[in-house]
Design a protein around this motif. Structure first.
Motif, PDB file in Angstrom:
ATOM      1  N   GLY A   1       0.861  -1.169   0.000  1.00  0.00           N
ATOM      2  CA  GLY A   1       0.000   0.000   0.000  1.00  0.00           C
ATOM      3  C   GLY A   1       0.899   1.220   0.000  1.00  0.00           C
ATOM      4  N   ASN A   2       0.341   2.381  -0.313  1.00  0.00           N
ATOM      5  CA  ASN A   2       1.187   3.569  -0.387  1.00  0.00           C
ATOM      6  C   ASN A   2       0.680   4.662   0.553  1.00  0.00           C
ATOM      7  N   THR A   3       1.561   5.122   1.420  1.00  0.00           N
ATOM      8  CA  THR A   3       1.207   6.106   2.432  1.00  0.00           C
ATOM      9  C   THR A   3       0.695   7.397   1.814  1.00  0.00           C
ATOM     10  N   TYR A   4       1.368   7.888   0.798  1.00  0.00           N
ATOM     11  CA  TYR A   4       0.971   9.146   0.160  1.00  0.00           C
ATOM     12  C   TYR A   4      -0.459   9.071  -0.369  1.00  0.00           C
ATOM     13  N   HIS A   5      -0.750   8.053  -1.145  1.00  0.00           N
ATOM     14  CA  HIS A   5      -2.070   7.941  -1.770  1.00  0.00           C
ATOM     15  C   HIS A   5      -3.161   7.678  -0.743  1.00  0.00           C
ATOM     16  N   LEU A   6      -2.903   6.800   0.223  1.00  0.00           N
ATOM     17  CA  LEU A   6      -3.920   6.465   1.217  1.00  0.00           C
ATOM     18  C   LEU A   6      -4.139   7.605   2.209  1.00  0.00           C
ATOM     19  N   TYR A   7      -3.102   8.380   2.472  1.00  0.00           N
ATOM     20  CA  TYR A   7      -3.229   9.565   3.320  1.00  0.00           C
ATOM     21  C   TYR A   7      -4.169  10.587   2.671  1.00  0.00           C
ATOM     22  N   LEU A   8      -4.019  10.763   1.351  1.00  0.00           N
ATOM     23  CA  LEU A   8      -4.862  11.734   0.651  1.00  0.00           C
ATOM     24  C   LEU A   8      -6.282  11.211   0.444  1.00  0.00           C
ATOM     25  N   ARG A   9      -6.397   9.935   0.162  1.00  0.00           N
ATOM     26  CA  ARG A   9      -7.713   9.347  -0.140  1.00  0.00           C
ATOM     27  C   ARG A   9      -7.676   7.851   0.109  1.00  0.00           C
ATOM     28  N   PRO A  10      -8.492   7.336   1.035  1.00  0.00           N
ATOM     29  CA  PRO A  10      -9.642   7.959   1.706  1.00  0.00           C
ATOM     30  C   PRO A  10      -9.281   8.774   2.936  1.00  0.00           C
ATOM     31  N   GLY A  11      -7.998   8.743   3.371  1.00  0.00           N
ATOM     32  CA  GLY A  11      -7.580   9.441   4.577  1.00  0.00           C
ATOM     33  C   GLY A  11      -7.425   8.480   5.740  1.00  0.00           C
ATOM     34  N   THR A  12      -6.513   8.811   6.630  1.00  0.00           N
ATOM     35  CA  THR A  12      -6.200   7.899   7.738  1.00  0.00           C
ATOM     36  C   THR A  12      -7.374   7.738   8.700  1.00  0.00           C
ATOM     37  N   LYS A  13      -8.216   8.765   8.839  1.00  0.00           N
ATOM     38  CA  LYS A  13      -9.351   8.679   9.774  1.00  0.00           C
ATOM     39  C   LYS A  13     -10.288   7.540   9.376  1.00  0.00           C
TER      40      LYS A  13
END
Length: 376
Positions: free
Chosen positions: A59-71
């Motif tokens: 998985g990729n931190t950059y992409h998942l951080y932006l969408r859908p977001g860590t929350k």
């Protein structure tokens, strides 16, 4: 995380081993399908597990951080529960994505300010919040935040970049020590060797990374445009320094030929978008060479996609049918091709492992590379 080295080839530096994580065992050498946004593009999780037989995905931190977001991922209970994958997951820190955004980011010793490729909004990555994000994602293997140098770059740039990468690593390690996993299972941090194509910088970085005694170590900043011979030279140099009793991960590599050559140099783990990206464009990797399925020559070829293949795709579909799907611009064409290519990559590393254990890896590699390189 634990790593057991089971055998080293007599004629090369190829290794067979086993990584144990809280989400299962991983037999090395291993290829890790890339699931950038929480999914291996165009391939069902069921097929990644049952047909492709992947043991770990990315998985990729950059992409998942932006969408859908860590929350949202935290609310789901971590990435494993969010995407339904019960095997191991490795998350890239986002360093490579920040590198690829060179026109829209500002980097200094404290971190990186960048604009989202989705909506242009401003964000900041630091070693600390990158670790925090990976804690929220719940990956089994977290990557340290680093700067991936472009190729070519001058010596001073590479030297200054390496200093920043090493300072960021110290902060990543500190943050890992200050925090705990969120979902009841362990997480390991892999540092990343950088240094562009300069031997002294690569040696310095490999020695620094080795000194941390991490559960595993990565080699970054290669396969970014440099000649293959240079990539192999740097890989061999670094593998000679990194600990033998820890897995070695060559990031973003590569073609089937690159993978076999790098296994011979002592690399244990690989990832690359090539199987799915090339698959979506009609390029198929097979045991006898490379096929452009869009070519007219396959129009009435009713043989399996790969007559010697072992995946569901190879048992189910003909070349003629797959060519028809691409000609008709059916989404299924790219999905079938992607699944086939990942299955081939996983078959390739399983075969490499088998021949390492049997003691004839060097001979097998010498026979395989000319076959898998040719265009059919």
């Amino acid at each position: 995380m634990q790593f057991a080295l089971q055998k080293t080839d007599d004629k090369t530096s190829a290794r067979a081993g086993e990584i144990t994580t809280d989400h299962g065992k991983i037999q090395t050498p291993i290829f890790m399908p890339v699931g950038t946004a929480g999914t291996v593009k165009g391939v069902h999780i069921r097929d990644v597990k049952e047909d492709v037989k992947a043991q770990i995905i990315l998985g990729n931190t950059y992409h998942l951080y932006l969408r859908p977001g860590t929350k949202i991922i935290e609310e789901a209970g971590g990435l494993h529960r969010f995407n339904g994958w019960d095997g191991a997951i490795l998350t890239d820190s986002g360093g490579y994505q920040v590198y690829s955004l060179s026109g829209t980011r500002k980097l200094d010793e404290s971190g990186v300010l960048f604009r989202s490729h989705i909506d242009g909004s401003k964000h900041r990555f630091t070693p600390e919040n990158v670790i925090d994000t990976q804690r929220s994602l719940g990956s089994d293997i977290m990557m340290a935040f680093d700067e991936c140098t472009p190729y070519p770059c001058d010596y001073e740039y590479a030297k200054n970049s390496l200093d920043i990468t090493h300072k960021w690593l110290a902060r990543c390690v500190k943050r890992v020590e200050e925090t705990s996993p969120k979902y009841g299972y362990g997480q390991s941090l892999f540092p990343i060797v950088q240094g562009s194509t300069f031997r002294d910088l690569r040696i310095k970085s490999a020695e620094v990374i080795a000194s941390y005694g991490a559960d595993g170590n990565a080699i970054g900043g290669l396969s970014v445009g440099e000649p293959h011979e240079v990539m192999y030279e740097m890989t061999a140099l670094v593998c000679g320094i990194l600990p033998k009793d820890k897995p070695r991960y060559l990031m973003g590599v590569g073609t089937p030929e690159n993978i076999l050559e790098s296994i011979a140099l002592g690399v244990d783990m690989f990832d690359c978008v090539m199987p799915t990206r090339n698959g979506r464009n009609g390029m198929l990797f097979t045991k006898n060479g490379i096929i452009n399925i869009k070519n007219k020559k396959w129009e009435n070829d009713f043989s399996p996609v790969d007559p010697e293949g072992t995946s569901f795709v190879d048992r189910q579909y003909s070349r003629a049918y797959l060519r028809h799907l691409f000609a008709a611009r059916e989404l299924l064409g790219g999905m079938i091709a992607s699944q086939h290519n990942i299955a081939f990559y996983l078959w390739l590393v399983r075969e490499a492992r088998k021949h390492i254990l049997e003691g004839d890896f060097a001979q097998w590699k010498a026979q395989m590379i000319p076959k898998i390189k040719q265009r059919l």
